[in-house]
Design a protein around this motif. Structure first.
Motif, short mmCIF file in Angstrom:
data_model
loop_
_atom_site.label_atom_id
_atom_site.label_comp_id
_atom_site.label_asym_id
_atom_site.label_seq_id
_atom_site.Cartn_x
_atom_site.Cartn_y
_atom_site.Cartn_z
N TYR A 1 -7.38 -25.62 38.60
CA TYR A 1 -6.63 -26.46 37.67
C TYR A 1 -5.24 -26.80 38.20
CZ TYR A 1 -5.08 -21.71 36.76
OH TYR A 1 -4.63 -20.43 36.92
N ASN B 1 -1.36 -13.14 33.19
CA ASN B 1 -1.50 -14.52 32.70
C ASN B 1 -2.95 -14.96 32.87
OD1 ASN B 1 1.27 -14.58 32.49
ND2 ASN B 1 1.57 -16.30 33.87
N SER C 1 -1.16 -13.44 37.63
CA SER C 1 -2.18 -14.37 37.14
C SER C 1 -3.56 -13.83 37.48
CB SER C 1 -1.99 -15.75 37.79
OG SER C 1 -0.74 -16.25 37.41
N THR D 1 6.50 -14.42 38.49
CA THR D 1 5.09 -14.74 38.24
C THR D 1 4.44 -14.89 39.60
OG1 THR D 1 5.71 -15.95 36.25
CG2 THR D 1 3.48 -16.28 37.06
N VAL E 1 -5.22 -18.38 32.17
CA VAL E 1 -5.33 -19.74 31.66
C VAL E 1 -6.71 -19.87 31.03
CG1 VAL E 1 -5.33 -22.18 32.27
CG2 VAL E 1 -3.78 -20.62 33.43
N MET F 1 -2.84 -26.88 30.36
CA MET F 1 -2.01 -28.06 30.08
C MET F 1 -2.46 -29.19 30.99
SD MET F 1 1.70 -26.27 29.75
CE MET F 1 1.45 -24.63 30.41
N GLY G 1 4.81 -22.54 43.03
CA GLY G 1 4.17 -21.99 44.21
C GLY G 1 3.97 -20.48 44.08
N GLU G 2 3.72 -19.86 45.21
CA GLU G 2 3.60 -18.40 45.21
C GLU G 2 4.91 -17.83 45.77
OE1 GLU G 2 1.89 -16.08 43.82
OE2 GLU G 2 3.06 -14.62 44.93
N1 SAM Z 1 1.62 -18.52 42.15
C1 SAM Z 1 2.07 -17.85 40.98
C2 SAM Z 1 0.87 -17.47 40.11
O1 SAM Z 1 -0.24 -17.56 40.59
O2 SAM Z 1 1.08 -17.01 39.00
C3 SAM Z 1 3.13 -18.58 40.19
C4 SAM Z 1 3.03 -20.07 40.01
S1 SAM Z 1 1.79 -20.58 38.86
C5 SAM Z 1 2.05 -22.34 38.89
C6 SAM Z 1 2.44 -20.04 37.32
C7 SAM Z 1 1.46 -19.96 36.17
O3 SAM Z 1 1.12 -21.27 35.75
C8 SAM Z 1 0.16 -19.25 36.50
O4 SAM Z 1 -0.10 -18.27 35.52
C9 SAM Z 1 -0.86 -20.35 36.42
O5 SAM Z 1 -2.11 -19.88 36.03
C10 SAM Z 1 -0.23 -21.28 35.39
N2 SAM Z 1 -0.72 -22.65 35.44
C11 SAM Z 1 -0.81 -23.45 36.51
N3 SAM Z 1 -1.30 -24.66 36.17
C12 SAM Z 1 -1.50 -24.63 34.82
C13 SAM Z 1 -1.97 -25.57 33.86
N4 SAM Z 1 -2.34 -26.79 34.20
N5 SAM Z 1 -2.03 -25.18 32.57
C14 SAM Z 1 -1.64 -23.94 32.20
N6 SAM Z 1 -1.19 -23.01 33.06
C15 SAM Z 1 -1.12 -23.34 34.35
#
Ligand code: SAM
Length: 326
Positions: free
Chosen positions: A29, A159, A120, A96, A161, A191, A69-70
């Motif tokens: 996603y 986390n 996550s 995160t 999703v 989202m 990012g990570e």
């Molecule tokens: N790389 C890290 C990780 O994996 O958690 C941090 C960045 S990631 C973009 C941060 C959080 O946003 C993660 O928990 C991810 O699952 C969530 N996330 C990313 N895209 C999303 C979306 N379209 N809707 C909801 N949550 C989303």
């Protein structure tokens, strides 16, 4: 110094600071084809990050989340934590992460100042985890969570999703997991982002579905604390862990917005969606520019909208969340 406030009386003690767009996972996603650098300017240096942290702390930031990012891909991740920890007024440093380095570094990061960690984990079934994230290191990620729990972090969160047809039926597995593990689960509604309209249509699962199941099973909504963000938090006397629901499409979701975002290339985002970002980088080159930077932050807050427009089908300018730190 006057604290940041918008036209609707909201204040912003919480900054989500992205330090890289790069990611080594391929979540369906978010970055299904993996991360490909797109020629954008390089990510902020440690000095620039220090100046962002200092300016925000001067105008009321007390909590910072290092994200991407990570974020842990950065070689200087530990130094970023140390910078955050040495910023006056900051009492909570969170990150995160996808967790792939947590097992090895949980202690060092905690010692560097990290107080809480969100990992996550979109599925507790290893094959399903791999399907969703494109990565096979489920066991390593779960070891990281154990390491963080043993290390005594103030909070360890997972986390998830919510994804219809993929993990929507895993509530029992997750509940089993937190029966004895003092972990906060965060179920996050998918989202819609600019690049993922079809995926959203296929897999969006309203958080209310999980909410109804939890309430049927005796989970109780906790009273809101003064600094609580938009999550609805639930607890249950038979479980060591708690559950938070993040439902960005719910009415009034934005009323409790308490956060701002700075992207890895130094742009201020007033909302995860709806705008392209306000340049800060030209004011991050020297310590002498702090006053000007703070003035720009105050001016920017005047432009913050009351709400995002996701519920009207406007996925905004954000192609995927890795680009501005979800
Ligand atoms: N790389 C890290 C990780 O994996 O958690 C941090 C960045 S990631 C973009 C941060 C959080 O946003 C993660 O928990 C991810 O699952 C969530 N996330 C990313 N895209 C999303 C979306 N379209 N809707 C909801 N949550 C989303």
């Amino acid at each position: 110094m006057r604290e940041l406030q918008d036209r609707f009386g909201r204040s912003f003690p919480y900054l989500r600071l992205s330090i890289t767009d790069a990611c080594n996972f391929k979540c369906e996603y978010c970055l299904p084809n993996g991360y490909h650098p797109d020629g954008k300017p390089r990510f902020m240096t440690l000095d620039e990050i220090r100046r962002v942290l200092h300016a925000f702390s001067t105008v009321g930031m007390r909590k910072v989340r290092i994200t991407g990012g990570e974020p842990t891909l950065r070689k200087d991740f530990e130094e970023v934590l140390q910078l955050a920890a040495s910023t006056p007024g900051v009492d909570t440093i969170a990150t995160t992460t996808n967790g792939y380095r947590l097992a090895e570094h949980a202690r060092a990061w905690h010692q560097a100042g990290l107080s809480q960690v969100n990992v996550s984990v979109d599925s507790l079934d290893p094959a399903n985890f791999q399907r969703i994230t494109g990565d096979s290191r489920f066991d390593l990620v779960m070891k990281g969570i154990d390491a963080a729990l043993n290390e005594g972090y103030r909070k360890v969160k997972i986390n998830v999703v919510l994804l219809k047809g993929l993990n929507g039926g895993e509530l029992p597995l997750f509940l089993d997991y937190i029966k004895h593990q003092p972990v906060d689960l965060r179920f996050i509604e998918l989202m819609e982002t600019g690049l993922h309209h079809d995926y959203f249509q296929a897999h969006h699962l309203p958080g209310t579905v999980i909410q109804a199941q939890l309430e049927r099973q005796g989970w109780q909504l906790d009273p809101r604390g003064p600094d609580d963000g938009p999550a609805l938090n639930y607890s249950h006397p038979d479980y060591a862990g708690r559950i938070g629901l993040i439902m960005p499409y719910a009415k009034d979701f934005c009323a409790s917005c308490n956060r701002l975002r700075v992207s890895a290339i130094g742009k201020l985002h007033l909302c995860l969606f709806t705008e392209a970002g306000i340049e800060l980088r030209d004011l991050l080159g020297s310590d002498d520019q702090q006053e000007e930077l703070i003035a720009r932050l105050h001016a920017a807050l005047g432009q913050k909208h009351q709400t995002h427009y996701l519920h009207e089908g406007d996925a905004g300018a954000t192609p995927h969340l890795a680009s501005i730190g979800g």
